[in-house]
Scaffold this motif. Structure first.
Motif, short mmCIF file in Angstrom:
data_model
loop_
_atom_site.label_atom_id
_atom_site.label_comp_id
_atom_site.label_asym_id
_atom_site.label_seq_id
_atom_site.Cartn_x
_atom_site.Cartn_y
_atom_site.Cartn_z
N ILE A 9 0.84 -1.21 0.00
CA ILE A 9 0.00 0.00 0.00
C ILE A 9 0.87 1.25 0.00
O ILE A 9 0.59 2.22 -0.72
CB ILE A 9 -0.95 -0.03 1.21
N GLN A 10 1.94 1.22 0.78
CA GLN A 10 2.86 2.36 0.79
C GLN A 10 3.50 2.55 -0.58
O GLN A 10 3.64 3.68 -1.06
CB GLN A 10 3.97 2.13 1.83
N PHE B 147 2.32 1.73 -3.56
CA PHE B 147 1.36 2.30 -4.50
C PHE B 147 1.16 3.80 -4.24
O PHE B 147 1.06 4.59 -5.18
CB PHE B 147 0.02 1.57 -4.41
N ALA B 148 1.10 4.16 -2.96
CA ALA B 148 0.90 5.57 -2.60
C ALA B 148 2.06 6.43 -3.06
O ALA B 148 1.89 7.61 -3.36
CB ALA B 148 0.71 5.69 -1.09
N LYS B 149 3.26 5.83 -3.13
CA LYS B 149 4.44 6.58 -3.53
C LYS B 149 4.75 6.43 -5.02
O LYS B 149 5.78 6.91 -5.49
CB LYS B 149 5.64 6.14 -2.68
N GLY B 150 3.88 5.74 -5.74
CA GLY B 150 3.99 5.71 -7.19
C GLY B 150 4.97 4.72 -7.77
O GLY B 150 5.53 4.96 -8.85
N VAL B 151 5.18 3.58 -7.09
CA VAL B 151 6.06 2.56 -7.65
C VAL B 151 5.27 1.27 -7.92
O VAL B 151 4.22 1.03 -7.31
CB VAL B 151 7.26 2.24 -6.73
N HIS B 152 5.77 0.46 -8.83
CA HIS B 152 5.19 -0.85 -9.10
C HIS B 152 5.54 -1.78 -7.93
O HIS B 152 6.61 -1.64 -7.31
CB HIS B 152 5.73 -1.41 -10.40
N VAL B 153 4.67 -2.76 -7.66
CA VAL B 153 4.86 -3.61 -6.48
C VAL B 153 4.74 -5.09 -6.84
O VAL B 153 3.74 -5.52 -7.42
CB VAL B 153 3.84 -3.27 -5.38
N LEU B 154 5.76 -5.85 -6.45
CA LEU B 154 5.76 -7.31 -6.55
C LEU B 154 5.94 -7.85 -5.14
O LEU B 154 6.95 -7.57 -4.49
CB LEU B 154 6.91 -7.79 -7.45
N ILE B 155 4.95 -8.58 -4.63
CA ILE B 155 5.02 -9.08 -3.26
C ILE B 155 5.36 -10.56 -3.23
O ILE B 155 4.99 -11.32 -4.12
CB ILE B 155 3.70 -8.85 -2.48
#
Length: 388
Positions: A85-86, A88-96
């Motif tokens: 969530i952090q 996305f809020a900071k504008g980066v792509h996320v792979l968990i």
């Protein structure tokens, strides 16, 4: 953008593995530019092992540095949604990393944050890269197996000794991991179970045994039964204290049965559907004609490197994700249902009552009196924050 600059959040077992893949040059269009970890030992290890990679204490500082376009979240389970969530809020792509989280309610919030962003969201379900499971999914989707009638998965080759459980204070606790074999080792199989057959259960009954043959407070031996809307049933059995273990998946349909075991797929294909045969047959002990087909191997699975390459290609080229992050909630919901069924000693309907599950989990965290031994002094730095 011609290259994706990756940052890794948490360089434990899995995070360090992703870092090595990204730095060995095998992922086209990707470079590791930064890592972060709250443990000083981990940061020192990273500085010693990765040249020209910035090292930070917090993920916020790493992302705010402007050095990364995408992050890989490889922290303990409870933190996966928060870090995503952090991001996305900071504008980066996320792979968990798997699991998507510990309880479905927090994962749903993560999925909503992903949907509100314009960023790519993936999960490291590396077993979706395995040609065997891809072929199974293809055969089922194409109708080759007919309507699914029954699934059986015995996955007990997750052997873990007491030394493993003692290697980290967060391991095998409700407060640290949120569960045992279902939340740590089996997310891949729980994902593949629903991904390959293309449907989720409508209700479940599970029997979890907690601390069986091990000094832990969470489940390490599970037998679960599932029912589906079309009348199909499924059985899922897993454990971490059996040696040797078994990994055998059977999927039976109207047109035969597929078995995956020991890295091979066998298709017992009926010449005609069982339904058609049964309708025309007049002999008391007759059975459908069956052909045994050994499905040829389609090569080795690219595993984690395959997921990283696919995620990179999704960012740079718009390639469809093999494992969209939003789908992480499916396997997690199944494991949550297994826990809840055991805690309440009864059937659990799906869609899951997510608030009830969260309340029951929090109750076990609050009431826990389990004491973990100190982490072994000879534990490697990369053993402290890994997810396996």
């Amino acid at each position: 953008m011609s290259i994706v600059r990756y940052g890794i959040i948490g360089v434990g077992n899995m995070g360090s593995g992703h870092a090595k893949i990204l730095t060995d040059g095998s992922i086209k269009g990707a470079v590791l530019t930064a890592v972060c970890d709250g443990f000083e030992k981990q940061r020192e290890w990273a500085k010693a092992n990765f040249k020209d990679v910035a090292v930070f204490e917090t993920s916020a500082a790493m992302i705010d540095s402007g050095l990364v376009d995408a992050v890989v979240v490889a922290t303990p389970h409870y933190d996966h949604p928060k870090e995503a969530i952090q991001g996305f809020a900071k504008g980066v792509h996320v792979l968990i990393e798997k699991p998507a989280g510990v309880y479905a309610k927090q994962v749903r919030e993560m999925n909503e944050a992903a949907a509100a962003s314009d960023k790519k969201f993936g999960i490291v379900y590396n077993q979706r890269m395995n040609p065997l499971y891809q072929k199974l999914r293809e055969l089922i989707a194409s109708g080759e197996l007919g309507e699914i009638r029954r699934t059986n998965w015995i996955i007990t080759n997750w052997y873990r000794s007491q030394a493993y459980y003692d290697s980290g204070t967060w391991r095998a606790t409700w407060g640290g991991e949120g569960g045992g074999v279902l939340i740590n080792q089996c997310p891949h199989q729980l994902d593949l179970w629903q991904w390959t057959i293309g449907m989720m259960p409508t209700r479940m009954r599970a029997f979890c045994q907690f601390g069986k043959h091990r000094s832990i407070e969470v489940e390490n031996d599970v037998t679960a039964y599932a029912e589906y809307e079309n009348g199909a049933t499924g059985v899922f059995i897993t454990a971490t204290s059996e040696a040797p273990g078994t990994n055998r998946l059977e999927v039976s349909g109207d047109r035969g049965k597929i078995v995956i075991e020991d890295g091979r797929m066998t298709f017992w294909r009926l010449r005609e559907s069982e339904t058609a045969f049964n309708a025309r047959n007049k002999e008391a002990f007759a059975s459908p004609e069956v052909w045994k087909i050994d499905i040829p191997s389609h090569g080795r699975s690219p595993e984690h490197a395959g997921i990283l390459q696919n995620f990179t290609d999704a960012i740079l080229k718009g390639t469809p994700l093999v494992a969209p992050g939003e789908e992480g909630i499916n396997g997690l919901t199944i494991s949550n249902a297994m826990h809840l069924s055991t805690w309440l000693d009864g059937w659990v309907d799906l869609p899951l009552d997510e608030d009830l599950h969260e309340a029951e989990l929090n109750k076990r965290i609050a009431e826990s009196t389990f004491q973990k031994p100190a982490v072994a002094e000879n534990a490697k730095p990369a053993d402290l924050t890994g997810t396996f």
